[in-house]
Design a protein around this motif. Structure first.
Motif, PDB file in Angstrom:
ATOM      1  N   ASN A   1       1.034  -1.376  -0.051  1.00 32.52           N
ATOM      2  CA  ASN A   1       0.005  -0.052  -0.003  1.00 32.52           C
ATOM      3  C   ASN A   1       0.987   1.139  -0.032  1.00 32.52           C
ATOM      4  O   ASN A   1       1.065   1.591   1.123  1.00 32.52           O
TER       5      ASN A   1
ATOM      6  N   ARG B   1      -0.105   4.419   1.638  1.00 37.75           N
ATOM      7  CA  ARG B   1      -0.508   4.386   2.965  1.00 37.75           C
ATOM      8  C   ARG B   1      -2.076   4.752   3.070  1.00 37.75           C
ATOM      9  O   ARG B   1      -2.481   5.606   3.785  1.00 37.75           O
ATOM     10  N   GLU B   2      -2.888   4.484   2.187  1.00 42.25           N
ATOM     11  CA  GLU B   2      -4.276   4.815   2.055  1.00 42.25           C
ATOM     12  C   GLU B   2      -5.080   3.922   2.677  1.00 42.25           C
ATOM     13  O   GLU B   2      -5.195   2.555   2.631  1.00 42.25           O
ATOM     14  N   GLU B   3      -6.003   4.456   3.436  1.00 44.87           N
ATOM     15  CA  GLU B   3      -6.908   3.385   4.462  1.00 44.87           C
ATOM     16  C   GLU B   3      -7.747   2.710   3.812  1.00 44.87           C
ATOM     17  O   GLU B   3      -8.110   1.772   4.165  1.00 44.87           O
ATOM     18  N   GLN B   4      -8.233   3.118   2.745  1.00 43.03           N
ATOM     19  CA  GLN B   4      -9.133   2.387   1.784  1.00 43.03           C
ATOM     20  C   GLN B   4      -8.687   1.139   0.847  1.00 43.03           C
ATOM     21  O   GLN B   4      -9.227   0.605   0.496  1.00 43.03           O
TER      22      GLN B   4
ATOM     23  N   ASN C   1       1.757  -1.950   4.677  1.00 41.05           N
ATOM     24  CA  ASN C   1       2.383  -0.675   4.897  1.00 41.05           C
ATOM     25  C   ASN C   1       3.852  -0.775   4.323  1.00 41.05           C
ATOM     26  O   ASN C   1       4.679  -1.585   4.792  1.00 41.05           O
TER      27      ASN C   1
END
Ligand SMILES: *Cc1c(COP(=O)(O)O)cnc(C)c1O
Length: 220
Positions: free
Chosen positions: A126, A129-132, A137
């Motif tokens: 990711n 570092r996008e939540e959705q 990480n």
């Protein structure tokens, strides 16, 4: 050969050469999600053999029949994989590009063992570092790759990412390339229709291109 496929392949070659790389060092993963056999067959006829699908069930519905006609097809899973679909996925796909969490890594290791099958796996990072978004990480990638390899004995041959939409993807491609370099990983799956040439500049070995090969997806 279909015009769109020809166009994408020549852009891939040109981007590789511009980056001082051999054209054969970049492979096209033609992303055929949503499209039916009528749209996929001309691309198979034109000689393309590597395809990406993002849903296990859709691939199960479409590809066994196509594979009877084109036995040398290779299929990559490029979408999220639920643990209850892993057994089906390892029979359908040659490469699982979306290993994005420990539970999935453990399940894959167990099912490989039970089925006596091994598939190459890529770790999805990711990068934004996008939540959705799915993926490991970037700060945890090295430890996760070590665990997959050393404890679970998974053949981690590649890394995969989808950079944040609407931003310059270059730094994100660079980030993925750095993780690959320090972990001795040779395959970088990055770049889609809108940015595959930039991805190649940053070391992509596999570009996942849908729209530019098959046209706009129905329903999108
Ligand atoms: C759909 C998809 C692609 C292809 O996207 P295009 O913009 O149509 O080229 C690439 N990667 C993933 C993970 C996808 O889901």
């Amino acid at each position: 050969m279909t015009r769109a496929l020809e166009d994408v392949l020549s852009k891939i070659s040109a981007a590789a050469e511009a980056a001082g790389r051999a054209p054969e060092s970049v492979q096209l993963v033609a992303v055929s999600k949503v499209h039916g056999a009528d749209v996929i067959t001309p691309v198979l006829e034109a000689g393309q053999r590597l395809f990406g699908e993002n849903r296990v069930q859709e691939a199960a519905d479409k590809w066994p029949a196509l594979r009877e006609q084109y036995p040398d097809v290779r299929l990559h899973l490029i979408g999220p994989l639920q643990t209850n679909k892993v057994r089906q996925a390892v029979h359908l796909f040659d490469v699982i590009e979306t290993v994005d969490r420990l539970k999935l890594a453990r399940t894959l290791a167990r099912i490989f063992e039970e089925e006596g099958i091994r598939r190459e796996v890529y770790v999805q990072v990711n990068v934004g570092r996008e939540e959705q978004k799915a993926g490991i990480n970037p700060d945890e990638a090295d430890a996760f790759i070590d665990l997959c390899r050393d404890e679970l004995n998974l053949p981690v041959t590649g890394l995969m990412c989808i950079p944040p939409a609407g931003e310059d993807p270059a730094p994100y491609f660079g980030l993925l390339a750095g993780i690959a370099r320090r972990n001795n990983i040779g395959i970088l799956s990055m770049g889609m229709s809108g940015d595959f040439e930039i991805a190649i500049k940053h070391g992509a070995t596999h570009v996942r291109v849908g729209t530019a090969v098959f046209g706009t997806r129905p329903g999108y």
